[in-house]
Design a protein around this motif. Structure first.
Motif, PDB file in Angstrom:
ATOM      1  N   THR A 138       0.828  -1.200   0.000  1.00 35.45           N
ATOM      2  CA  THR A 138       0.000   0.000   0.000  1.00 35.45           C
ATOM      3  C   THR A 138       0.863   1.251   0.000  1.00 35.45           C
ATOM      4  O   THR A 138       2.001   1.248   0.455  1.00 35.45           O
ATOM      5  N   ALA A 139       0.296   2.321  -0.516  1.00 36.39           N
ATOM      6  CA  ALA A 139       0.967   3.615  -0.512  1.00 36.39           C
ATOM      7  C   ALA A 139      -0.101   4.697  -0.491  1.00 36.39           C
ATOM      8  O   ALA A 139      -1.245   4.480  -0.898  1.00 36.39           O
ATOM      9  N   VAL A 140       0.284   5.867   0.012  1.00 39.80           N
ATOM     10  CA  VAL A 140      -0.616   7.012   0.022  1.00 39.80           C
ATOM     11  C   VAL A 140       0.164   8.256  -0.380  1.00 39.80           C
ATOM     12  O   VAL A 140       1.393   8.293  -0.319  1.00 39.80           O
ATOM     13  N   CYS A 141      -0.555   9.268  -0.780  1.00 42.96           N
ATOM     14  CA  CYS A 141       0.039  10.579  -1.013  1.00 42.96           C
ATOM     15  C   CYS A 141       0.630  11.061   0.303  1.00 42.96           C
ATOM     16  O   CYS A 141      -0.022  10.998   1.348  1.00 42.96           O
ATOM     17  N   ASP A 142       1.888  11.522   0.289  1.00 40.82           N
ATOM     18  CA  ASP A 142       2.556  11.877   1.544  1.00 40.82           C
ATOM     19  C   ASP A 142       2.366  13.338   1.941  1.00 40.82           C
ATOM     20  O   ASP A 142       3.002  13.816   2.887  1.00 40.82           O
ATOM     21  N   CYS A 146      -7.147  14.172  -0.987  1.00 34.52           N
ATOM     22  CA  CYS A 146      -7.538  13.290  -2.090  1.00 34.52           C
ATOM     23  C   CYS A 146      -8.339  12.076  -1.630  1.00 34.52           C
ATOM     24  O   CYS A 146      -9.084  11.495  -2.407  1.00 34.52           O
ATOM     25  N   ARG A 147      -8.170  11.635  -0.372  1.00 31.95           N
ATOM     26  CA  ARG A 147      -8.916  10.502   0.191  1.00 31.95           C
ATOM     27  C   ARG A 147      -8.680   9.212  -0.591  1.00 31.95           C
ATOM     28  O   ARG A 147      -9.577   8.374  -0.726  1.00 31.95           O
ATOM     29  N   GLU A 148      -7.466   9.023  -1.084  1.00 32.45           N
ATOM     30  CA  GLU A 148      -7.168   7.851  -1.900  1.00 32.45           C
ATOM     31  C   GLU A 148      -6.009   7.052  -1.314  1.00 32.45           C
ATOM     32  O   GLU A 148      -5.084   7.606  -0.720  1.00 32.45           O
ATOM     33  N   ILE A 149      -6.083   5.742  -1.530  1.00 29.76           N
ATOM     34  CA  ILE A 149      -5.002   4.840  -1.158  1.00 29.76           C
ATOM     35  C   ILE A 149      -4.630   4.037  -2.398  1.00 29.76           C
ATOM     36  O   ILE A 149      -5.495   3.700  -3.226  1.00 29.76           O
ATOM     37  N   TYR A 150      -3.352   3.773  -2.564  1.00 29.38           N
ATOM     38  CA  TYR A 150      -2.851   3.077  -3.749  1.00 29.38           C
ATOM     39  C   TYR A 150      -2.459   1.650  -3.350  1.00 29.38           C
ATOM     40  O   TYR A 150      -1.631   1.447  -2.458  1.00 29.38           O
ATOM     41  N   LEU A 151      -3.051   0.692  -4.029  1.00 28.38           N
ATOM     42  CA  LEU A 151      -2.830  -0.713  -3.711  1.00 28.38           C
ATOM     43  C   LEU A 151      -2.142  -1.399  -4.882  1.00 28.38           C
ATOM     44  O   LEU A 151      -2.526  -1.203  -6.047  1.00 28.38           O
ATOM     45  N   ARG A 152      -1.133  -2.208  -4.559  1.00 30.26           N
ATOM     46  CA  ARG A 152      -0.407  -2.950  -5.593  1.00 30.26           C
ATOM     47  C   ARG A 152      -0.407  -4.425  -5.238  1.00 30.26           C
ATOM     48  O   ARG A 152      -0.034  -4.802  -4.128  1.00 30.26           O
ATOM     49  N   LEU A 153      -0.841  -5.257  -6.162  1.00 28.69           N
ATOM     50  CA  LEU A 153      -0.845  -6.709  -5.986  1.00 28.69           C
ATOM     51  C   LEU A 153       0.176  -7.296  -6.952  1.00 28.69           C
ATOM     52  O   LEU A 153       0.094  -7.083  -8.169  1.00 28.69           O
ATOM     53  N   ARG A 154       1.130  -8.026  -6.397  1.00 29.03           N
ATOM     54  CA  ARG A 154       2.233  -8.584  -7.190  1.00 29.03           C
ATOM     55  C   ARG A 154       2.431 -10.045  -6.825  1.00 29.03           C
ATOM     56  O   ARG A 154       2.463 -10.413  -5.650  1.00 29.03           O
ATOM     57  N   LEU A 189      -4.354  -0.572  -8.051  1.00 31.68           N
ATOM     58  CA  LEU A 189      -5.662   0.038  -7.924  1.00 31.68           C
ATOM     59  C   LEU A 189      -5.530   1.335  -7.130  1.00 31.68           C
ATOM     60  O   LEU A 189      -4.769   1.397  -6.163  1.00 31.68           O
ATOM     61  N   THR A 190      -6.253   2.351  -7.546  1.00 35.70           N
ATOM     62  CA  THR A 190      -6.391   3.579  -6.775  1.00 35.70           C
ATOM     63  C   THR A 190      -7.800   3.591  -6.217  1.00 35.70           C
ATOM     64  O   THR A 190      -8.774   3.578  -6.974  1.00 35.70           O
ATOM     65  N   VAL A 191      -7.908   3.593  -4.871  1.00 38.13           N
ATOM     66  CA  VAL A 191      -9.200   3.364  -4.227  1.00 38.13           C
ATOM     67  C   VAL A 191      -9.557   4.519  -3.309  1.00 38.13           C
ATOM     68  O   VAL A 191      -8.715   5.003  -2.547  1.00 38.13           O
ATOM     69  N   ASN A 192     -10.801   4.964  -3.377  1.00 40.42           N
ATOM     70  CA  ASN A 192     -11.311   5.978  -2.464  1.00 40.42           C
ATOM     71  C   ASN A 192     -11.632   5.332  -1.121  1.00 40.42           C
ATOM     72  O   ASN A 192     -12.340   4.324  -1.075  1.00 40.42           O
ATOM     73  N   VAL A 193     -11.130   5.879  -0.017  1.00 41.42           N
ATOM     74  CA  VAL A 193     -11.274   5.239   1.291  1.00 41.42           C
ATOM     75  C   VAL A 193     -12.631   5.506   1.932  1.00 41.42           C
ATOM     76  O   VAL A 193     -12.913   5.000   3.018  1.00 41.42           O
ATOM     77  N   ASP A 212     -10.625  -5.669   6.932  1.00 46.09           N
ATOM     78  CA  ASP A 212      -9.658  -5.321   5.888  1.00 46.09           C
ATOM     79  C   ASP A 212      -9.702  -3.819   5.607  1.00 46.09           C
ATOM     80  O   ASP A 212      -8.661  -3.156   5.511  1.00 46.09           O
ATOM     81  N   LYS A 213     -10.919  -3.282   5.482  1.00 46.73           N
ATOM     82  CA  LYS A 213     -11.075  -1.854   5.207  1.00 46.73           C
ATOM     83  C   LYS A 213     -10.553  -1.011   6.376  1.00 46.73           C
ATOM     84  O   LYS A 213      -9.944   0.038   6.162  1.00 46.73           O
ATOM     85  N   ARG A 214     -10.791  -1.491   7.592  1.00 44.39           N
ATOM     86  CA  ARG A 214     -10.305  -0.757   8.763  1.00 44.39           C
ATOM     87  C   ARG A 214      -8.785  -0.663   8.758  1.00 44.39           C
ATOM     88  O   ARG A 214      -8.205   0.405   9.006  1.00 44.39           O
ATOM     89  N   LEU A 215      -8.120  -1.786   8.461  1.00 46.22           N
ATOM     90  CA  LEU A 215      -6.660  -1.803   8.446  1.00 46.22           C
ATOM     91  C   LEU A 215      -6.106  -0.919   7.330  1.00 46.22           C
ATOM     92  O   LEU A 215      -5.126  -0.190   7.528  1.00 46.22           O
ATOM     93  N   LEU A 216      -6.737  -0.967   6.166  1.00 44.65           N
ATOM     94  CA  LEU A 216      -6.283  -0.135   5.057  1.00 44.65           C
ATOM     95  C   LEU A 216      -6.519   1.342   5.363  1.00 44.65           C
ATOM     96  O   LEU A 216      -5.671   2.189   5.047  1.00 44.65           O
TER      97      LEU A 216
END
Length: 288
Positions: free
Chosen positions: A25-29, A35-43, A55-59, A89-93
């Motif tokens: 996971t990553a967020v704008c620092d 922006c209320r967004e979190i960036y998720l990467r699945l590898r 994925l760019t997801v609105n929290v 899961d949503k709470r942790l993210l």
């Protein structure tokens, strides 16, 4: 789809794909960005040429933003991932997203001078979060866990008085009670308060409707399941002391001023009826 959280990694498994994905996971620092967004990467965890997608997801809505063009199976996995995210899961993210504001909130926070001087306990988790802690009537805590078939939340509280050298954290355990038929929501009840010294020793300070042996098992289970937490508690302790020191020095109102409740506890006589409603004397029940 299944998400598995460990201390080191979060894995995502899809039923139609044999290789698990690592979730990062990553967020704008920028703490001033809304922006209320979190960036998720699945590898993929295995393979010479691992498959990956982002994925760019609105929290708030938990909907994907600016959806890119993808091959069909990846689009299906992305949709399945978002649809099957659990509340936990949503709470942790969300906590990860909200963490970018923690430093700013710590810098802006000020406590009531009387509370600081009286050593009114403060929840670090409540200060750095957008929501209130369990201690202050909200839902924020350090951890949620299950013990002997019951779900609990735990938060750590600290004395903000900079002249107090207690070197301890007050661990507050809350029993989470699922909603019964006809109830609108689940409820929570404080059941145990323990003092953890930074040398590793501890003592039970207060308990509500929980026998002594059960309280000891609960505390030991949490401590054994969370090794190394004392170092984290030390850092939070220092941060709260710094806020207390700044609050005493400052005479101007803070943009994030916090009023904390002070809990008054009443001593129960050894021969008085136990407050748990068992009908037994306190000394023969929860006071045993």
């Amino acid at each position: 789809m299944k998400i598995e959280h460990t201390d080191d990694i979060t894995q995502v498994r899809f039923a139609d794909h044999g290789v698990p994905f690592e979730l990062t996971t990553a967020v704008c620092d920028n703490p001033d960005c809304d922006c209320r967004e979190i960036y998720l990467r699945l590898r993929e965890l295995d393979g010479k040429d691992p498959l990956a997608f982002e994925l760019t997801v609105n929290v708030d809505s938990w909907e994907e933003q600016r959806v890119p063009h993808r091959e069909a199976r990846i689009s299906r996995w992305a949709s399945e991932f978002l649809e099957k995210l659990s509340k936990e899961d949503k709470r942790l993210l969300y906590l990860f997203y909200d963490d970018k504001f923690a430093k700013k909130r710590l810098q802006e926070c000020a406590l009531n001078r009387a509370d600081v001087l009286n050593g009114a306990l403060v929840s670090y988790a409540g200060i750095i979060s957008e929501d209130k802690s369990f201690y202050d009537g909200g839902t924020i805590c350090i951890s949620r866990f299950e013990h002997e078939g019951t779900e609990y939340a735990m938060d750590a509280l600290y004395c903000p008085n900079p002249d107090c050298r207690c070197h301890e954290a007050c661990l507050l355990f809350i029993r989470l009670i699922p909603a019964r038929p006809g109830q609108a929501a689940a409820t929570s009840r404080e059941c145990l308060r323990a003092i953890l010294k930074f040398d590793g020793s501890w003592r039970i300070q207060e308990r509500w409707n929980i026998p002594l042996l059960e309280a000891q098992r609960l505390l030991n289970a949490w401590l054994e399941g969370h090794p190394g937490m004392i170092e984290r508690f030390k850092e939070e302790y220092r941060a709260i002391k710094a806020i207390g020191r700044r609050s005493l020095q400052s005479s101007s109102p803070s943009p994030r001023s916090i009023q904390h409740r002070v809990v008054q506890t009443k001593k129960i006589g050894r021969n008085a009826p136990c407050s748990c409603g068992s009908g037994k004397k306190y000394k023969n029940c929860c006071g045993a």
